[in-house]
Scaffold this active site. Sequence first.
Site, PDB file in Angstrom:
ATOM      1  N   HIS A  76      46.504  46.624  36.538  1.00 46.03           N
ATOM      2  CA  HIS A  76      46.828  48.028  36.818  1.00 46.03           C
ATOM      3  C   HIS A  76      47.965  48.089  37.834  1.00 46.03           C
ATOM      4  O   HIS A  76      47.832  47.594  38.942  1.00 46.03           O
ATOM      5  CB  HIS A  76      45.608  48.759  37.377  1.00 46.03           C
ATOM      6  N   TYR A 205      40.638  58.288  41.768  1.00 42.46           N
ATOM      7  CA  TYR A 205      39.807  58.608  42.930  1.00 42.46           C
ATOM      8  C   TYR A 205      39.943  60.100  43.163  1.00 42.46           C
ATOM      9  O   TYR A 205      41.010  60.570  43.568  1.00 42.46           O
ATOM     10  CB  TYR A 205      40.295  57.857  44.174  1.00 42.46           C
ATOM     11  N   PRO A 297      32.426  50.768  49.388  1.00 41.17           N
ATOM     12  CA  PRO A 297      33.184  50.321  48.209  1.00 41.17           C
ATOM     13  C   PRO A 297      34.473  51.087  47.916  1.00 41.17           C
ATOM     14  O   PRO A 297      35.229  50.688  47.036  1.00 41.17           O
ATOM     15  CB  PRO A 297      32.175  50.485  47.064  1.00 41.17           C
ATOM     16  N   LYS A 301      37.253  46.422  48.386  1.00 37.16           N
ATOM     17  CA  LYS A 301      37.618  45.239  49.165  1.00 37.16           C
ATOM     18  C   LYS A 301      36.543  44.152  49.249  1.00 37.16           C
ATOM     19  O   LYS A 301      36.857  43.009  49.588  1.00 37.16           O
ATOM     20  CB  LYS A 301      37.960  45.653  50.619  1.00 37.16           C
ATOM     21  N   TYR A 389      45.827  48.395  49.285  1.00 37.06           N
ATOM     22  CA  TYR A 389      45.001  48.375  48.077  1.00 37.06           C
ATOM     23  C   TYR A 389      45.232  47.100  47.265  1.00 37.06           C
ATOM     24  O   TYR A 389      44.289  46.486  46.772  1.00 37.06           O
ATOM     25  CB  TYR A 389      45.277  49.624  47.227  1.00 37.06           C
TER      26      TYR A 389
HETATM   27  P1  RFL Z   1      26.804  38.310  47.041  1.00 35.62           P
HETATM   28  O1  RFL Z   1      27.570  38.615  45.805  1.00 35.62           O
HETATM   29  O2  RFL Z   1      25.801  39.302  47.490  1.00 35.62           O
HETATM   30  O3  RFL Z   1      26.129  36.894  46.803  1.00 35.62           O
HETATM   31  C1  RFL Z   1      25.142  36.399  47.674  1.00 35.62           C
HETATM   32  C2  RFL Z   1      24.228  35.491  46.874  1.00 35.62           C
HETATM   33  O4  RFL Z   1      23.272  34.923  47.761  1.00 35.62           O
HETATM   34  C3  RFL Z   1      22.007  34.960  47.124  1.00 35.62           C
HETATM   35  N1  RFL Z   1      20.983  34.928  48.164  1.00 35.62           N
HETATM   36  C4  RFL Z   1      20.249  33.832  48.466  1.00 35.62           C
HETATM   37  N2  RFL Z   1      20.241  32.598  47.945  1.00 35.62           N
HETATM   38  C5  RFL Z   1      19.376  31.701  48.473  1.00 35.62           C
HETATM   39  N3  RFL Z   1      18.505  32.019  49.473  1.00 35.62           N
HETATM   40  C6  RFL Z   1      18.488  33.232  50.015  1.00 35.62           C
HETATM   41  N4  RFL Z   1      17.629  33.532  51.001  1.00 35.62           N
HETATM   42  C7  RFL Z   1      19.384  34.213  49.518  1.00 35.62           C
HETATM   43  N5  RFL Z   1      19.633  35.503  49.831  1.00 35.62           N
HETATM   44  C8  RFL Z   1      20.603  35.912  49.004  1.00 35.62           C
HETATM   45  C9  RFL Z   1      22.026  36.245  46.333  1.00 35.62           C
HETATM   46  O5  RFL Z   1      21.073  36.241  45.278  1.00 35.62           O
HETATM   47  C10 RFL Z   1      23.460  36.254  45.817  1.00 35.62           C
HETATM   48  O6  RFL Z   1      23.580  35.594  44.578  1.00 35.62           O
HETATM   49  O7  RFL Z   1      27.781  38.038  48.265  1.00 35.62           O
HETATM   50  P2  RFL Z   1      29.270  37.476  48.344  1.00 35.62           P
HETATM   51  O8  RFL Z   1      29.411  36.203  47.551  1.00 35.62           O
HETATM   52  O9  RFL Z   1      29.630  37.496  49.766  1.00 35.62           O
HETATM   53  O10 RFL Z   1      30.158  38.558  47.553  1.00 35.62           O
HETATM   54  C11 RFL Z   1      30.344  39.844  48.075  1.00 35.62           C
HETATM   55  C12 RFL Z   1      30.449  40.858  46.928  1.00 35.62           C
HETATM   56  O11 RFL Z   1      29.339  40.706  46.056  1.00 35.62           O
HETATM   57  C13 RFL Z   1      30.496  42.294  47.440  1.00 35.62           C
HETATM   58  O12 RFL Z   1      31.287  42.392  48.601  1.00 35.62           O
HETATM   59  C14 RFL Z   1      31.089  43.252  46.374  1.00 35.62           C
HETATM   60  O13 RFL Z   1      30.282  43.351  45.251  1.00 35.62           O
HETATM   61  C15 RFL Z   1      31.308  44.629  46.972  1.00 35.62           C
HETATM   62  N6  RFL Z   1      31.820  45.598  45.992  1.00 35.62           N
HETATM   63  C16 RFL Z   1      33.156  45.609  45.631  1.00 35.62           C
HETATM   64  N7  RFL Z   1      33.998  44.675  46.104  1.00 35.62           N
HETATM   65  C17 RFL Z   1      35.278  44.631  45.676  1.00 35.62           C
HETATM   66  O14 RFL Z   1      36.055  43.760  46.103  1.00 35.62           O
HETATM   67  N8  RFL Z   1      35.789  45.533  44.771  1.00 35.62           N
HETATM   68  C18 RFL Z   1      35.004  46.506  44.251  1.00 35.62           C
HETATM   69  O15 RFL Z   1      35.481  47.261  43.406  1.00 35.62           O
HETATM   70  C19 RFL Z   1      33.648  46.587  44.698  1.00 35.62           C
HETATM   71  N9  RFL Z   1      32.840  47.506  44.186  1.00 35.62           N
HETATM   72  C20 RFL Z   1      30.958  46.499  45.394  1.00 35.62           C
HETATM   73  C21 RFL Z   1      31.509  47.463  44.484  1.00 35.62           C
HETATM   74  C22 RFL Z   1      29.601  46.467  45.640  1.00 35.62           C
HETATM   75  C23 RFL Z   1      28.799  47.361  45.029  1.00 35.62           C
HETATM   76  N10 RFL Z   1      27.427  47.249  45.312  1.00 35.62           N
HETATM   77  C24 RFL Z   1      26.418  47.275  44.339  1.00 35.62           C
HETATM   78  C25 RFL Z   1      27.001  46.797  46.626  1.00 35.62           C
HETATM   79  C26 RFL Z   1      30.692  48.367  43.859  1.00 35.62           C
HETATM   80  C27 RFL Z   1      29.348  48.338  44.140  1.00 35.62           C
HETATM   81  C28 RFL Z   1      28.506  49.371  43.454  1.00 35.62           C
HETATM   82  C1  PHB Z   2      34.402  49.662  40.168  1.00 32.37           C
HETATM   83  O1  PHB Z   2      35.057  49.650  39.095  1.00 32.37           O
HETATM   84  O2  PHB Z   2      33.221  49.344  40.221  1.00 32.37           O
HETATM   85  C2  PHB Z   2      35.054  50.099  41.410  1.00 32.37           C
HETATM   86  C3  PHB Z   2      36.414  50.359  41.394  1.00 32.37           C
HETATM   87  C4  PHB Z   2      37.050  50.777  42.559  1.00 32.37           C
HETATM   88  C5  PHB Z   2      36.319  50.934  43.719  1.00 32.37           C
HETATM   89  C6  PHB Z   2      34.960  50.660  43.745  1.00 32.37           C
HETATM   90  C7  PHB Z   2      34.318  50.241  42.576  1.00 32.37           C
HETATM   91  O3  PHB Z   2      36.942  51.363  44.832  1.00 32.37           O
END
Ligand code: RFL
Ligand code: PHB
Length: 396
Positions: A76, A205, A297, A301, A389
Amino acid sequence: MVARFKTQVGIVGAGPAGLMLSHLLHLHGIDSIVLEARSRQYCEERVRAGVLEQGSVDLLHRSGLGTRLDREGMRHEGIEIGLNRKRFRIPLSELTGGKAVTVYGQHEVVKDLIARRLADGGDLRFECGEVSAHCLESERPLLRTSGASGEAEIHCDFIAGCDGSHGVCRPSIPVSALSTYERSYPFAWLGILAAAPPSRGELLYMHHERGFALYSMRSPAITRLYLQCRPDEDLDQWSDDRIWSELHTRLDCDDGWQPIEGRILQKGITGMRSFVVEPMQFGRMFLAGDAAHIVPPTGAKGMNLALADVVVLSEALRAYYKKNSTGPLDRYSNVCLRRVWKAQRFSWWMTSLLHCFEDASPFDRRRQLAELDYLTGSRAAAASLAENYVGLTMEF
Ligand code: RFL
Ligand code: PHB
């Protein structure tokens, strides 16, 4: 009987941070064991982030993980900001010397990493049971697991706490050794995944008086949409019809554009929080990704910060093993935190700009509208958003 293992780096968590760290270490000739509480299938199907910064895309390419990303990722070159049923395009690439973001689901990144680690003979232990971390200040820290398959001890040179915001690594550091900084927001996101082709090519957004809405996507057949809601929102009160009706109210534009409806495949509520611990190290344990910091979110980031942390950590561990130098490990926390705080600032700013705050005074409200007006009318303001971004340059 306790089974005993030895590795250079014991990694807790098989999310983007833990898996990418294990992969980068392997490329540097450093061995690791990854302990993951959940099953492989659960990790591969957990729908979360979707936007990769330019630096994350470059990292996946240079570490040999670009094949499916090139085929299925959606590059994008702009995003749109919406206000009062009108859209304004921020031309990301034009404003950043050709950089862009790529829409590619976090679970796809996780699938690619797991497949590659296993093909390279990596030691990934899913459903590993309860994990605990010990002797963090000694030369030989230790991870213990206990579960259905018995007990094990993994003796390591270093431990990487990549176990997300609810993991065990951060709580195993004495509270007195860490400072925490946090902010919660008086709203959450109700997110859906819909079997509907995206009706436009870029993310939108939208600031609306009933609350923020985000139009995103995952593939040419799947859209991802979010609505600002209350933090204690009851998902049962949101029928599919109500969700689509609210999405139309907030997203439909004067020029006739509207999201295409489709079967809702998944719905969930995501809380909004800003959180940082300092330092991101205690003795021989290093925290990376969500274990050390959470961003709301809105700025997309979270996953990108997790990947940036482990680039710094893998380079620091390489300097330790290959050049006998501890300087980069000593600097790990400071180097990461500079980027983390800039991402915190940006995510907080995007969140404050786009959401409705129930307690906003008439002054706050007008200031917010003026800021949106400035952003959509000023090239300098748009350039600042674009630079953040697509992602600030990775330092290590
Ligand atoms: P994770 O992905 O949470 O992975 C951690 C792993 O550790 C495991 N775990 C354990 N394993 C062993 N023993 C234990 N006691 C444990 N406790 C936990 C877990 O099962 C898991 O597999 O962390 P990591 O690797 O630091 O990654 C971070 C990302 O997952 C997170 O920052 C993003 O998903 C946030 N986020 C977004 N980030 C972006 O860069 N761009 C986005 O568009 C974006 N959108 C989002 C998001 C997060 C969202 N949610 C659901 C929180 C949208 C949403 C809705
Ligand atoms: C997503 O596609 O899940 C998404 C995209 C942009 C954001 C957060 C989540 O800022």
